[in-house]
Write a protein that holds these residues in place. Sequence first.
Motif, PDB file in Angstrom:
ATOM      1  N   LYS A 326       0.833  -1.214   0.000  1.00  0.00           N
ATOM      2  CA  LYS A 326       0.000   0.000   0.000  1.00  0.00           C
ATOM      3  C   LYS A 326       0.857   1.250   0.000  1.00  0.00           C
ATOM      4  N   ILE A 329       2.169   1.666  -3.542  1.00  0.00           N
ATOM      5  CA  ILE A 329       1.140   2.168  -4.453  1.00  0.00           C
ATOM      6  C   ILE A 329       0.930   3.664  -4.244  1.00  0.00           C
ATOM      7  N   ASN A 330       0.900   4.086  -2.985  1.00  0.00           N
ATOM      8  CA  ASN A 330       0.707   5.509  -2.682  1.00  0.00           C
ATOM      9  C   ASN A 330       1.866   6.371  -3.192  1.00  0.00           C
ATOM     10  N   THR A 356      -9.930  -3.525 -10.624  1.00  0.00           N
ATOM     11  CA  THR A 356     -10.054  -2.421  -9.656  1.00  0.00           C
ATOM     12  C   THR A 356      -9.612  -2.799  -8.246  1.00  0.00           C
ATOM     13  N   GLN A 359      -7.668  -0.484  -6.009  1.00  0.00           N
ATOM     14  CA  GLN A 359      -8.287   0.830  -5.820  1.00  0.00           C
ATOM     15  C   GLN A 359      -9.579   0.772  -5.007  1.00  0.00           C
ATOM     16  N   ASP A 361     -10.279   1.457  -2.023  1.00  0.00           N
ATOM     17  CA  ASP A 361     -10.537   2.659  -1.211  1.00  0.00           C
ATOM     18  C   ASP A 361     -11.151   3.773  -2.045  1.00  0.00           C
ATOM     19  N   SER A 362     -10.603   3.990  -3.243  1.00  0.00           N
ATOM     20  CA  SER A 362     -11.055   5.125  -4.052  1.00  0.00           C
ATOM     21  C   SER A 362     -12.416   4.880  -4.697  1.00  0.00           C
ATOM     22  N   GLU A 374     -16.595   1.101 -10.876  1.00  0.00           N
ATOM     23  CA  GLU A 374     -15.842  -0.134 -11.060  1.00  0.00           C
ATOM     24  C   GLU A 374     -15.885  -0.567 -12.524  1.00  0.00           C
ATOM     25  N   ILE A 377     -13.846   1.862 -14.873  1.00  0.00           N
ATOM     26  CA  ILE A 377     -12.390   1.665 -14.827  1.00  0.00           C
ATOM     27  C   ILE A 377     -12.012   0.388 -15.574  1.00  0.00           C
ATOM     28  N   LYS A 411      -4.849  -3.919 -14.348  1.00  0.00           N
ATOM     29  CA  LYS A 411      -5.069  -3.660 -12.923  1.00  0.00           C
ATOM     30  C   LYS A 411      -4.079  -2.638 -12.384  1.00  0.00           C
ATOM     31  N   TRP A 412      -2.808  -2.801 -12.739  1.00  0.00           N
ATOM     32  CA  TRP A 412      -1.797  -1.904 -12.172  1.00  0.00           C
ATOM     33  C   TRP A 412      -1.708  -0.589 -12.928  1.00  0.00           C
ATOM     34  N   THR A 415      -3.928   2.168 -11.615  1.00  0.00           N
ATOM     35  CA  THR A 415      -3.483   2.951 -10.447  1.00  0.00           C
ATOM     36  C   THR A 415      -2.697   4.184 -10.870  1.00  0.00           C
TER      37      THR A 415
END
Length: 506
Positions: A326, A329-330, A356, A359, A361-362, A374, A377, A411-412, A415
């Motif tokens: 995490k 990613i941040n 997704t 993601q 959280d977002s 969802e 994306i 998927k990546w 982000t």
Amino acid sequence: MTETILELRGITKYFPGIKALDGVDLNIRPGEVHALIGENGAGKSTLVKILTGVHEPTAGQILYQGREMQLRNALEAQAAGITAIHQEASMFPELSIAENIFMGHHLKAGGGLRNLDWRGMRKKTSVLLEQIDLDLHPDTLIRNLGVAQRHMVEIAKALSIDARVVIMDEPTSALTLREVEDLYKIIRRLREEGKAIIFISHKFDEITEIADYFTVLRDGRYIGEGKVSETSVDRIVTMMVGRSLDQMFPKSQAEIGEKILEVRNISQPGFFKDISFDLHKGEILGFFGLIGSGRTEVMRSIFGIEHLHKGSVSVNGRPVHIRNPKDAINLGIAYVPEDRQTQGVILDMDLSKNITLPQLDSISPWGRIDRRRERSIAQEYGSMMEIRSSGWNVNANTLSGGNQQKVVLAKWLATRPAILILDEPTKGIDVGTKAAVHKFVSDLAAEGLGVILVSSELPEVLGMADRIIVMHEGRITQEFTRDEADSEKIIRAATAVVTGAGGAAS
């Protein structure tokens, strides 16, 4: 040999909404290694499942030794002398080698199901293991074996039922160079004994090394066949994908920008030591090394999956402490793992949820997933990667290996990372999908992403990387610019024939 042991005529297979095979012909001869070649989704897996009794064809004929037959289940295929060794060895890890080899066809000591001849099975297992030069005790548990040893046990199992047709599906995907050579020796021995071998591989060096004949499938259709020795690799590639080999590495020109990642003297005992390098915007940095060199462990540590013992990491000039994925990613780091099926996708989850997943959280601002967001994306990034599926609500396990890899990439990329780590991104996927992945990676670098490309395929790193770092036994042995690098230099560095300082790359 001209005699045919197995012949397929006009094999067609329908699934709901999909024609997986469309009139495929195939002729397999004893004493021959026959390469079955095609992109992911070309129909190879479906054909193997038909030959092993998992699926029945919708139309067409299967002739075995000149006689038409039906293979309604795996036991019937096994009884006919047809067996398959799959890319991922399917065995029972808590059972012994002998128990796995004789699973489904135990030797009996007398009447009744319980009277099994364990002594006879252990004795025969010892003979089978000796035949393939595998020095193991029959009572050794499968969970204590390495990947290569498991593949060898699968071969022993095929020999135990006196299989006349042996299907090998990507058998070298997780083997070292030495283990591959050992496998070649066994394949040649089986060929000399008159076995018919169907060899499925995406690696052309393997096909030209071991195969006698080939058949090409494209989009579920038979395209052509021929002798490997009389056909160029470029010709086979054109048959597979409709384009030539020189389009495999479509590297775009990218402007190498400022430093975005700085790694200094990182170590993890038992895996790697004093690793230092830099990554710049717009750069594709290749990492090459043989299996066990520590490349993957370095990347997992940078992404926070493993904890560093010592050393430092800086992103955009600022020292960072990455405790878990995490955090990574941040910071704008994404990691596409080597093992897509256990670490990249959740096979029993649909594509929208897979894409997704990082993601959550977002897309869940009030504690509930926004399904519209969802799907949006998933559609955006799934379409960008040209994922072939019947919809975004189908499970990942319904896709070919190449399309599963595209799901992991989507998927990546969703982000929106600044640093993209790709660990064996084209492992086990076909040449056409490889070219598509290479083009996409090159385009991302041209847009300013910094890309770390970890690969054990020399043509891939030579064709795609701006710089190449070579590792051996947990250390950096040498670094090359794109202009300096060639196959011989890199192999010498990867085997520590040439040693160099593991200093910082800039």
